[in-house]
Design a protein around this motif. Structure first.
Motif: not given
Lengths: 557, 115
Positions: A442, A445-446, A448, A548, B55, B85-86, B89, B93
């Motif tokens: 996780e 990923g953040q 990245q 986040a 991505f 999940k990412i 988010d 956001m």
């Protein structure tokens, strides 16, 4: 009036900005330019940059005349301001023609004495301005208009454009007609800011500057923190007379100080003749300075200026404590609840704290600032004023939060060509680093997401279309630091995270979102100037939960 | 555009678009043109299955908001599925999930759209 507070050899890492501002100033010779506002954190060196620019314009060229003025909080009635502004302008303008420094400090000089000095130097334009002003001096608003028109009229009469370098510009919001404070006169300036043959370059408290309706149309010129190398060079230069001039400022401390020349100056002065041989010596000086020395006193003074009332100060500290303990972005309402304050009360206190630099945020969402030094000073203020804790106790707490692992970090470096999709290589590299460490997927990923945006920005805002982008990963036990450096210096660190319209050719929005994503997925984003150009530094704390930040989620929900 | 591709399939009256790889500006524009083409043909129900999206960048997301807008203009029904999940988010956001239905699996989105 001395132009500079620093010797030229101590004015490090600002060559590019100075050259750019010289260029903009000399453009005034070709007609009017949009007013420029220097933005940047408190202590980053905006005032010094203005002073150095003034010195260069005074001594090293003859095409435009510089006028350096600092708005004085004690001279904010129209009459006082007009007289001071005009007197200083005429003195500096005459001084420029003759390169006579004796006229740069006109304190106490009467208008008659000034008129005599003008006559002696055959400055007929000055004589004319003074006579014109004298005729209007009884009516404060006329006097103010005549004083503000003086640079333009002098430029017309003498044929030499004027560059006005104004510090503490936001103080003008307090300008009033006659001491009652009822009449806001700042809007009167509007007409004078765009007159031909003049160029205004202003600075002051960043938050207050950007809140002024007057500066809405100004071109922004961000003054960024010094990079690690320049910060270390400045520190060494400031300590060159001491026994350890060759010992470098540790990179972890340079970063902690946020490349801020004010902190570097205070730290160098605080170290005094003490020998700094090991990293812990530097940190010991820093802790002393931030928790009870000059840096702390500066923070205390800022808080006192913002909250002269004891009760308001205590409430402000309660708010700071709430933000500091939560470690995330909070709404005004949540802050008010936690600090047991009314919403309106909290809002007003938060705005004052924001102006004073103790909190960051926008649109009703607030968080602790990115500046680690401000956070340390705040911790000390809270502990000592709210909880009466001892210095030793506070030191233990703050020491525990310092980036002790940073020096043991493993680093990886990568050079990306300025090609489309090159950012994917950095993102894949990060994935492998995440496996080696190992890091939770996780977090990878953040990081990245933030890294992709930083690389794209570096490529898009670089000076050279095909310039390389330099990526460095520093992985410590407590945090990962990723820096992305490019040759350009056009990266604008927006606070709001709202999309910037019109950056792409297609007119799509979205790039401002990149900054929002960066800020939401890492714990700190900083923008620094480096000898190579611009560096964006992303810091992710590995000891925190992986969520986040809540800012974007709340605003988007 | 070696880092992006997409596949399209029809399941009854629903169009399922599956982007693969990196959704940057060009990738998202391809996705936008494809969905626009189907809306233009009168197809009203589209699922974007993000299972193979590796991505996405901020410009890609901003273009996705354009697709959401186009779906509204055509009175279409747009659903997202298989969002990691990412990426969820990121979408949340930037406010995109307020305007689109998100399902865990493609089959859930299909069930919803087929009533």
């Amino acid at each position: 009036m001395p132009f500079t507070a620093l010797r030229e050899e101590d004015f490090l890492g600002r060559r590019e900005e100075l050259a750019a501002l010289m260029g903009r100033s000399l453009d005034a010779a070709n007609g009017a330019g949009r007013p420029l506002v220097l933005t940047g954190a408190a202590g980053v060196g905006k005032t010094e940059l203005l002073s150095q620019l003034c010195a260069q314009l005074f001594w090293k060229q003859d095409r435009v005349a510089p006028f350096r003025y600092t708005v004085n909080a004690a001279l904010l009635s129209a009459k006082d301001f007009a007289r001071d502004f005009l007197t200083q302008f005429v003195c500096q303008r005459i001084a420029f023609d003759s390169r006579d420094q004796s006229l740069l400090s006109p304190a106490g000089m009467s208008l008659d004495a000034l008129a005599a000095a003008a006559q002696e130097r055959r400055a007929s334009w000055a004589h004319e301005l003074l006579a014109h002003y004298d005729a209007s001096a009884r009516e404060p608003l006329d006097a103010l208009r005549n004083a503000l028109a003086a640079p333009h009229l002098a430029a017309l009469r003498s044929g030499k454009p004027v560059v006005l370098l104004i510090d503490e510009f936001p103080r003008l919001t307090g300008l009033h007609r006659d001491g009652t404070g009822e009449t806001q006169l700042a809007p009167l300036f509007e007409a004078f800011l765009v007159l031909p043959m003049t160029r205004w370059i202003v600075t002051g408290n960043e938050t207050e500057l950007l809140e002024m309706p007057l500066t809405a149309g100004f071109e922004r010129f961000p003054v960024m923190p010094l990079g690690d190398q320049d910060a270390a060079a400045l520190f060494s230069s400031l300590r060159r007379r001491h026994p350890d001039p060759d010992v470098s400022l540790p990179a972890s401390l340079a970063r902690h100080l946020h490349g801020n020349p004010r902190y570097l100056n205070l730290l160098a002065a605080a170290a005094g003749p003490r020998a700094l041989t090991e990293e812990r010596d530097f940190w010991a000086v820093y802790l002393q300075e931030a928790l009870q020395g000059g840096i702390f006193r500066h923070g205390t003074a800022l808080l006192t200026r913002a909250f002269s009332d004891r009760d308001a100060r205590r409430k402000a500290l309660l708010i700071l404590e709430t933000l500091s303990r939560s470690d995330e972005t909070l709404t005004r309402h949540r802050i008010a609840q936690a600090a047991r304050l009314q919403d309106d009360d909290a809002e007003s206190l938060l705005q004052s704290l924001h102006r004073a630099g103790f909190v960051a945020g926008a649109f009703g969402l607030y968080r602790t600032p990115d500046d680690a030094v401000v956070r340390d000073v705040t911790e000390s203020l809270i502990a000592r004023e709210l909880h009466r804790r001892s210095f030793e106790d506070v030191e233990r707490t703050v020491r525990g939060r310092l980036p002790a692992g940073a020096e043991k970090a493993v680093s990886y470096e990568l050079v990306l060509p300025g090609m489309r999709d090159a950012e994917l290589v950095a993102a894949q590299c990060l994935e492998q680093i995440g496996k080696n460490v190992p890091l939770p997927p996780e977090i990878v990923g953040q990081l990245q997401v933030a890294l992709l945006e930083a690389c794209i920005n570096a490529r898009e805002h670089g000076d050279e279309p095909a310039g390389n982008v330099f990526v460095r990963f520093e992985v410590g036990t407590d945090r990962i630091v990723i820096s992305v450096e490019s040759p350009g210096r056009e990266f604008v660190p927006l606070e709001t995270g709202e999309p910037v319209v019109g950056i792409r050719e297609s007119g799509r929005t979205g790039r401002g979102w990149g900054i929002k994503l960066m800020k939401n997925f890492v714990d700190a984003v900083t923008f620094e100037k480096t000898p190579r150009g611009t560096r964006v530094v992303l810091v992710k704390n590995l000891l925190k939960p992986t969520n986040a930040h809540k800012e974007g989620i709340q605003s988007g929900a | 555009m070696h880092n992006f591709s997409l596949t399209v399939k029809s399941v009854h009256d629903v169009v399922v678009i599956t982007p693969r790889g990196y959704v940057n500006d060009l990738g998202a524009e391809t996705l936008e043109h494809t969905s626009e083409e189907y809306f233009g043909q009168g197809r009203k129900k589209i699922v974007i299955n993000f299972s193979d999206m590796q991505f996405i960048n901020s410009i890609g997301v901003s273009i996705l908001t354009g697709i959401v807008q186009k779906a509204r203009e055509h009175d279409g029904l747009l659903c997202f599925s298989n969002v990691k999940k990412i990426h969820s988010d990121v979408f949340e956001m930037l406010g995109i999930t307020r305007h689109v239905k998100v399902f865990k699996e493609e089959v859930d989105a299909l069930c919803f759209l087929r009533g």
